[in-house]
Design a protein around this motif. Structure first.
Motif, mmCIF file in Angstrom:
data_model
loop_
_atom_site.group_PDB
_atom_site.id
_atom_site.type_symbol
_atom_site.label_atom_id
_atom_site.label_comp_id
_atom_site.label_asym_id
_atom_site.label_seq_id
_atom_site.Cartn_x
_atom_site.Cartn_y
_atom_site.Cartn_z
ATOM 1 N N MET A 186 -48.955 28.544 138.437
ATOM 2 C CA MET A 186 -50.187 28.650 137.649
ATOM 3 C C MET A 186 -51.270 29.338 138.488
ATOM 4 O O MET A 186 -51.372 29.075 139.689
ATOM 5 C CB MET A 186 -50.702 27.252 137.281
ATOM 6 C CG MET A 186 -49.670 26.352 136.667
ATOM 7 S SD MET A 186 -49.406 26.692 134.939
ATOM 8 C CE MET A 186 -50.808 25.834 134.250
ATOM 9 N N GLY A 220 -38.494 17.578 133.930
ATOM 10 C CA GLY A 220 -39.116 18.773 133.355
ATOM 11 C C GLY A 220 -39.662 19.669 134.453
ATOM 12 O O GLY A 220 -39.235 19.587 135.600
ATOM 13 N N ASN A 255 -38.324 13.681 141.121
ATOM 14 C CA ASN A 255 -38.769 12.284 140.930
ATOM 15 C C ASN A 255 -37.805 11.367 141.691
ATOM 16 O O ASN A 255 -36.812 11.829 142.251
ATOM 17 C CB ASN A 255 -38.841 11.927 139.436
ATOM 18 C CG ASN A 255 -37.505 12.118 138.746
ATOM 19 O OD1 ASN A 255 -36.478 11.585 139.185
ATOM 20 N ND2 ASN A 255 -37.490 12.883 137.664
ATOM 21 N N VAL A 309 -40.743 22.263 137.220
ATOM 22 C CA VAL A 309 -39.958 23.053 138.171
ATOM 23 C C VAL A 309 -38.594 22.405 138.426
ATOM 24 O O VAL A 309 -37.596 23.094 138.657
ATOM 25 C CB VAL A 309 -40.773 23.298 139.474
ATOM 26 C CG1 VAL A 309 -40.973 22.039 140.274
ATOM 27 C CG2 VAL A 309 -40.118 24.384 140.320
ATOM 28 N N ASP A 310 -38.549 21.080 138.357
ATOM 29 C CA ASP A 310 -37.294 20.333 138.533
ATOM 30 C C ASP A 310 -36.268 20.771 137.483
ATOM 31 O O ASP A 310 -35.103 21.092 137.806
ATOM 32 C CB ASP A 310 -37.617 18.839 138.386
ATOM 33 C CG ASP A 310 -36.552 17.925 138.948
ATOM 34 O OD1 ASP A 310 -35.590 18.431 139.547
ATOM 35 O OD2 ASP A 310 -36.686 16.694 138.775
ATOM 36 N N ASP A 337 -41.643 32.509 139.738
ATOM 37 C CA ASP A 337 -40.662 31.478 139.408
ATOM 38 C C ASP A 337 -39.835 31.215 140.668
ATOM 39 O O ASP A 337 -39.122 32.102 141.146
ATOM 40 C CB ASP A 337 -39.777 32.001 138.261
ATOM 41 C CG ASP A 337 -38.683 31.031 137.869
ATOM 42 O OD1 ASP A 337 -38.499 29.996 138.543
ATOM 43 O OD2 ASP A 337 -37.991 31.324 136.870
ATOM 44 N N ILE A 338 -39.919 30.004 141.185
ATOM 45 C CA ILE A 338 -39.282 29.683 142.475
ATOM 46 C C ILE A 338 -37.753 29.806 142.413
ATOM 47 O O ILE A 338 -37.110 30.031 143.435
ATOM 48 C CB ILE A 338 -39.718 28.268 142.955
ATOM 49 C CG1 ILE A 338 -39.545 28.122 144.473
ATOM 50 C CG2 ILE A 338 -38.979 27.162 142.204
ATOM 51 C CD1 ILE A 338 -40.237 26.911 145.077
ATOM 52 N N SER A 353 -46.447 17.863 142.981
ATOM 53 C CA SER A 353 -47.321 16.876 142.314
ATOM 54 C C SER A 353 -48.449 17.456 141.464
ATOM 55 O O SER A 353 -49.185 16.707 140.835
ATOM 56 C CB SER A 353 -47.948 15.889 143.325
ATOM 57 O OG SER A 353 -47.042 14.888 143.688
ATOM 58 N N THR A 354 -48.608 18.793 141.446
ATOM 59 C CA THR A 354 -49.769 19.358 140.736
ATOM 60 C C THR A 354 -49.520 19.610 139.253
ATOM 61 O O THR A 354 -50.397 20.100 138.557
ATOM 62 C CB THR A 354 -50.241 20.683 141.379
ATOM 63 O OG1 THR A 354 -49.209 21.661 141.218
ATOM 64 C CG2 THR A 354 -50.584 20.514 142.839
ATOM 65 N N GLY A 355 -48.334 19.273 138.763
ATOM 66 C CA GLY A 355 -48.033 19.432 137.339
ATOM 67 C C GLY A 355 -48.232 18.102 136.632
ATOM 68 O O GLY A 355 -49.338 17.553 136.633
ATOM 69 N N VAL A 356 -47.143 17.549 136.088
ATOM 70 C CA VAL A 356 -47.286 16.297 135.327
ATOM 71 C C VAL A 356 -47.732 15.129 136.205
ATOM 72 O O VAL A 356 -48.274 14.149 135.698
ATOM 73 C CB VAL A 356 -45.996 15.907 134.545
ATOM 74 C CG1 VAL A 356 -45.652 16.960 133.520
ATOM 75 C CG2 VAL A 356 -44.829 15.650 135.461
ATOM 76 N N TYR A 357 -47.561 15.216 137.501
ATOM 77 C CA TYR A 357 -48.000 14.129 138.390
ATOM 78 C C TYR A 357 -49.505 14.173 138.682
ATOM 79 O O TYR A 357 -50.039 13.281 139.346
ATOM 80 C CB TYR A 357 -47.182 14.115 139.689
ATOM 81 C CG TYR A 357 -45.824 13.445 139.563
ATOM 82 C CD1 TYR A 357 -45.351 12.972 138.332
ATOM 83 C CD2 TYR A 357 -45.004 13.261 140.687
ATOM 84 C CE1 TYR A 357 -44.105 12.351 138.221
ATOM 85 C CE2 TYR A 357 -43.760 12.638 140.577
ATOM 86 C CZ TYR A 357 -43.310 12.186 139.354
ATOM 87 O OH TYR A 357 -42.084 11.572 139.254
HETATM 88 N N1 AR6 Z 1 -41.381 27.924 139.696
HETATM 89 C C1 AR6 Z 1 -42.393 27.528 140.500
HETATM 90 N N2 AR6 Z 1 -43.279 26.566 140.174
HETATM 91 C C2 AR6 Z 1 -43.158 25.993 138.956
HETATM 92 C C3 AR6 Z 1 -42.131 26.339 138.036
HETATM 93 C C4 AR6 Z 1 -41.212 27.354 138.458
HETATM 94 N N3 AR6 Z 1 -40.194 27.752 137.683
HETATM 95 N N4 AR6 Z 1 -42.279 25.569 136.922
HETATM 96 C C5 AR6 Z 1 -43.363 24.792 137.123
HETATM 97 N N5 AR6 Z 1 -43.893 25.046 138.344
HETATM 98 P P1 AR6 Z 1 -44.167 19.732 137.992
HETATM 99 P P2 AR6 Z 1 -44.825 17.316 139.558
HETATM 100 C C6 AR6 Z 1 -45.062 24.418 138.996
HETATM 101 O O1 AR6 Z 1 -44.763 19.149 136.750
HETATM 102 O O2 AR6 Z 1 -46.255 17.408 139.145
HETATM 103 C C7 AR6 Z 1 -40.589 16.619 136.671
HETATM 104 O O3 AR6 Z 1 -40.262 16.142 135.410
HETATM 105 C C8 AR6 Z 1 -46.108 23.774 138.135
HETATM 106 O O4 AR6 Z 1 -47.000 24.762 137.608
HETATM 107 O O5 AR6 Z 1 -42.898 20.468 137.879
HETATM 108 O O6 AR6 Z 1 -44.539 17.086 141.005
HETATM 109 C C9 AR6 Z 1 -39.911 15.848 137.784
HETATM 110 O O7 AR6 Z 1 -38.618 15.429 137.439
HETATM 111 C C10 AR6 Z 1 -46.793 22.869 139.134
HETATM 112 O O8 AR6 Z 1 -47.779 23.597 139.880
HETATM 113 O O9 AR6 Z 1 -43.936 18.593 139.129
HETATM 114 C C11 AR6 Z 1 -40.839 14.686 137.988
HETATM 115 O O10 AR6 Z 1 -40.572 13.655 137.085
HETATM 116 C C12 AR6 Z 1 -45.680 22.502 140.108
HETATM 117 O O11 AR6 Z 1 -44.586 23.346 139.790
HETATM 118 C C13 AR6 Z 1 -42.198 15.275 137.717
HETATM 119 O O12 AR6 Z 1 -41.989 16.405 136.881
HETATM 120 C C14 AR6 Z 1 -45.232 21.061 139.996
HETATM 121 O O13 AR6 Z 1 -45.275 20.665 138.641
HETATM 122 C C15 AR6 Z 1 -42.848 15.768 138.985
HETATM 123 O O14 AR6 Z 1 -44.166 16.158 138.694
#
Ligand code: AR6
Length: 206
Positions: free
Chosen positions: A188, A60, A53, A62-63, A39-40, A148-152
């Protein structure tokens, strides 16, 4: 921070029968590059890089975790920043986080028509701007989330290539000489595996 170097792990990482060994040391940059899965928000580094974003007002993933852990003062500072362009980044304080600063990088939405044909350059811009902010603010350690590897929706393997290549070029240009530690902080297993597989291509053992 030495404790979290991937090069010192003794067990293999495993997911769905796919075993990837941690990379062996690179003679040139082994003391600088780490891959971890954590967890960062728990990292006591100079800067953590948030996957934000364009609004920079939280969300949602990590943000959300970073804003929750940093407390409301982070939101207040973000409100003063007037958002951020995709492919770029802005810096704030870390407030209640153990990290001193947060760099908010806005990665591309992989499938979006707006970033079509440009997603590599936009993701590269996030890593590069973050590293530039790090040197500009004389920060010695930086931990990247897997932008960008999550919801993006950016595929983990492709994203790790862009990240590793951008960091390697930045270091080879001599621009990161004052940075002591660069951490790829995954959450992940799929992202960690991508780094374990691809790190030797950019930081080969000598
Ligand atoms: N620590 C480290 N990495 C994490 C954590 C954590 N606590 N939680 C999730 N990750 P994402 P995106 C990883 O979806 O794809 C937000 O709503 C996760 O497994 O957080 O860039 C923003 O406001 C993934 O590998 O970000 C934007 O609207 C990585 O963080 C949008 O999501 C990024 O996943 C950005 O989407």
């Amino acid at each position: 921070l030495n404790k979290i170097s991937p090069f010192k792990e003794d067990s293999d990482s495993e997911e769905e029968g796919h075993v990837v060994s941690p990379p062996v040391p690179n003679a040139t940059y082994n003391d600088k590059i780490s891959v971890i899965r954590q967890d960062i928000t728990t990292l006591a580094v100079d800067a953590i890089v948030n996957a934000a974003n364009n609004s920079l007002l939280g969300g949602g993933g990590v943000d959300g975790a970073i804003h929750r852990a940093a407390g409301p003062d982070l939101y207040d500072e973000c409100e003063t920043l007037d958002g951020c362009a995709t492919g770029s980044a802005k810096i704030t304080d870390g407030y209640e986080l153990p990290a001193k600063k947060v760099i908010h990088a806005v990665g591309p939405i992989y499938w979006s028509t707006k970033s079509k044909g440009k997603h590599t350059e936009l993701l590269r811009g996030c890593y590069r701007t973050s590293l530039e902010l790090c040197t500009e603010h004389k920060l010695k350690s930086i931990a990247f989330s897997a932008l960008s590897t999550g919801v993006y929706g950016y595929p983990s393997g492709e994203a790790s290539h862009v990240a590793l290549d951008t960091v390697r070029k930045f270091l080879d240009e001599g621009k990161g000489d004052d940075i002591e530690r660069i951490i790829f902080c995954n959450f992940m297993p799929k992202d960690e595996h991508a780094y374990f597989e691809n790190i030797p291509k950019y930081f080969p053992p000598v």
